[in-house]
Design an enzyme around this catalytic site. Structure first.
Site, PDB file in Angstrom:
ATOM      1  N   GLU A  93       0.816  -1.212   0.000  1.00 13.13           N
ATOM      2  CA  GLU A  93       0.000   0.000   0.000  1.00 13.13           C
ATOM      3  C   GLU A  93       0.848   1.260   0.000  1.00 13.13           C
ATOM      4  OE1 GLU A  93      -2.098  -1.299   3.636  1.00 13.13           O
ATOM      5  OE2 GLU A  93      -1.189   0.450   4.574  1.00 13.13           O
ATOM      6  N   CYS A 334      -0.068   2.462   8.961  1.00 17.55           N
ATOM      7  CA  CYS A 334       0.839   1.506   8.350  1.00 17.55           C
ATOM      8  C   CYS A 334       0.311   0.072   8.229  1.00 17.55           C
ATOM      9  CB  CYS A 334       2.060   1.462   9.260  1.00 17.55           C
ATOM     10  SG  CYS A 334       3.555   1.677   8.403  1.00 17.55           S
TER      11      CYS A 334
HETATM   12  N1  SAH Z   1      10.525   0.518   9.222  1.00 16.68           N
HETATM   13  C1  SAH Z   1      10.581   1.937   9.204  1.00 16.68           C
HETATM   14  C2  SAH Z   1       9.533   2.604   8.313  1.00 16.68           C
HETATM   15  C3  SAH Z   1       8.127   2.068   8.327  1.00 16.68           C
HETATM   16  S1  SAH Z   1       7.089   2.452   9.682  1.00 16.68           S
HETATM   17  C4  SAH Z   1      10.552   2.504  10.609  1.00 16.68           C
HETATM   18  O1  SAH Z   1      10.483   1.731  11.553  1.00 16.68           O
HETATM   19  O2  SAH Z   1      10.668   3.704  10.774  1.00 16.68           O
HETATM   20  C5  SAH Z   1       6.821   4.184   9.636  1.00 16.68           C
HETATM   21  C6  SAH Z   1       6.537   4.797  10.998  1.00 16.68           C
HETATM   22  O3  SAH Z   1       5.204   4.470  11.438  1.00 16.68           O
HETATM   23  C7  SAH Z   1       7.453   4.305  12.086  1.00 16.68           C
HETATM   24  O4  SAH Z   1       7.815   5.358  12.926  1.00 16.68           O
HETATM   25  C8  SAH Z   1       6.569   3.313  12.821  1.00 16.68           C
HETATM   26  O5  SAH Z   1       7.057   3.067  14.104  1.00 16.68           O
HETATM   27  C9  SAH Z   1       5.238   4.015  12.774  1.00 16.68           C
HETATM   28  N2  SAH Z   1       4.066   3.178  13.024  1.00 16.68           N
HETATM   29  C10 SAH Z   1       3.802   1.956  12.577  1.00 16.68           C
HETATM   30  N3  SAH Z   1       2.610   1.510  13.014  1.00 16.68           N
HETATM   31  C11 SAH Z   1       2.106   2.510  13.757  1.00 16.68           C
HETATM   32  C12 SAH Z   1       0.885   2.671  14.486  1.00 16.68           C
HETATM   33  N4  SAH Z   1      -0.012   1.706  14.541  1.00 16.68           N
HETATM   34  N5  SAH Z   1       0.712   3.840  15.140  1.00 16.68           N
HETATM   35  C13 SAH Z   1       1.637   4.831  15.085  1.00 16.68           C
HETATM   36  N6  SAH Z   1       2.788   4.738  14.411  1.00 16.68           N
HETATM   37  C14 SAH Z   1       3.028   3.585  13.755  1.00 16.68           C
END
Ligand code: SAH
Length: 350
Positions: A93, A334
């Protein structure tokens, strides 16, 4: 016959390909422009190529590696979420967000993810595979084609860990900012990482102008380990040291992402400890009240408490903003749309 994604070739590689096909090297630039500027998705649209070359390309190469399966539009703020199918059937996505400064696209860097962050939907099924450079680029191209809008900013914050797909990611940045392609300023590209220390150092040596965003989410290693398994491998101190190196090598300000989880990392003590960790670094903190996913029981820090956390950081001289929630009505967190799609597919087949 196995097919290869033509958008994954940079200009030099395309030149070598032309030579190997017995063609003139100048054809490479023509093809590159068709793919990366004019965004065609059929070889036959490359009208200045001889028919014989087009035939050769058609038999062995994919030029539309990403196709739209679904698109949801937010009625609240115009955010659009795209569900894409890849040439091998995998789904990913991407999100288009509209800001006053332009259109920003959030892309995925892997199918699934193996980092295992507890609050993240993308990681639940583990890593399926890395995305090729052409598949990362084509998420942006497909959105530009579908909406007719020009994309001015790109964030690599969708599913996957970009630094766990390092070579393809680096090539993606180079090609996206290549003047023969989209010519996007590297300053308008942000990559988010859970903090793979060696890779942050490698990236610093590339001296790119992209913004590095670190998913920190906790003020100390103990709390971080409860949210992110990667914290067992790297300490916060090691990450901060790598960030200082990145800043030194590139002159770029670092962004820290901090998902606020009620009762876990959002106390006044946490804010003060975080400010201490970040002291002296040219940085900015993005506070994101966690977006609850149904597979886990995390709750978001409420508005006034998030505002107080921000206040405490600022009082301790750390720049911080609370991220505005876009696309709240379309599952824009995400990996959530993808998971829903995969679940319905599974139900359909049983
Ligand atoms: N792997 C990378 C990029 C993908 S995630 C990373 O860890 O940064 C992108 C961002 O969204 C990251 O900061 C992750 O921790 C955050 N994220 C993922 N799921 C989330 C959720 N349910 N609520 C808030 N932030 C989330």
């Amino acid at each position: 016959m196995e097919q290869t994604i033509l958008q994954s070739f940079d200009l030099e590689e395309l030149k070598a390909l032309m030579v190997s096909l017995g063609e003139k090297p100048f054809r490479a630039k023509q093809i590159y422009e068709w793919l990366h500027q004019k965004l065609v998705c059929e070889v036959d649209e490359m009208t200045n190529l001889p028919a014989s070359l087009r035939e050769k390309l058609k038999t062995a190469y994919v030029v539309r590696p990403v196709t739209t399966v679904d698109c949801l539009s937010s009625k609240l703020d115009g955010t659009k979420k795209f569900l894409f199918k890849l040439y091998d059937g995998a789904v990913i996505e991407s999100v288009l967000m509209k800001y006053h400064y332009g259109n920003s696209v959030c892309i995925s860097s892997q199918v699934g993810c193996r980092m295992g962050c507890r609050f993240c939907a993308s990681t639940i099924g583990g890593l399926e595979r890395n995305l090729e450079t052409g598949e990362m680029l084509s998420q942006i191209y497909e959105i530009e084609r579908m909406t007719g809008e020009r994309v001015s900013h790109v964030v690599v914050m969708g599913s996957g860990e970009p630094l766990d797909n390092y070579d393809n990611f680096l090539k993606f940045v180079r090609m996206l900012s290549d003047e023969n392609g989209q010519n996007l300023s590297q300053r308008n590209i942000t990559a988010s990482t859970c903090g793979l220390v060696e890779r942050i150092r490698d990236l610093a040596k590339e001296k790119l102008q992209i913004t590095l965003a670190i998913s920190l989410h906790a003020p100390n290693d103990e709390k971080r380990k409860a949210l992110m398994p990667v914290a067992n491998k790297y300490t916060i101190a090691e990450i901060i040291e790598a960030c200082r190196y990145y800043e030194e090598m590139t002159g770029r300000r670092i962004t820290f992402e901090y998902s606020l989880v009620k009762g876990q990392n959002d106390s006044a003590q946490d804010a003060k400890e975080l400010a201490g960790v970040l002291r002296g670094l040219n940085c900015h903190v993005n506070l994101i009240p966690v977006n609850p996913i149904k597979e886990r029981s995390f709750e978001a820090t409420e508005g006034p408490d998030a505002a107080h956390f921000q206040f405490l950081l600022e009082k301790n001289h750390i720049n911080a903003t609370i991220r505005r929630r876009l696309g709240a009505d379309i599952d824009a967190a995400c990996g959530q749309l993808r998971r829903r799609y995969l679940e319905t597919e599974k139900e359909g087949s049983t």
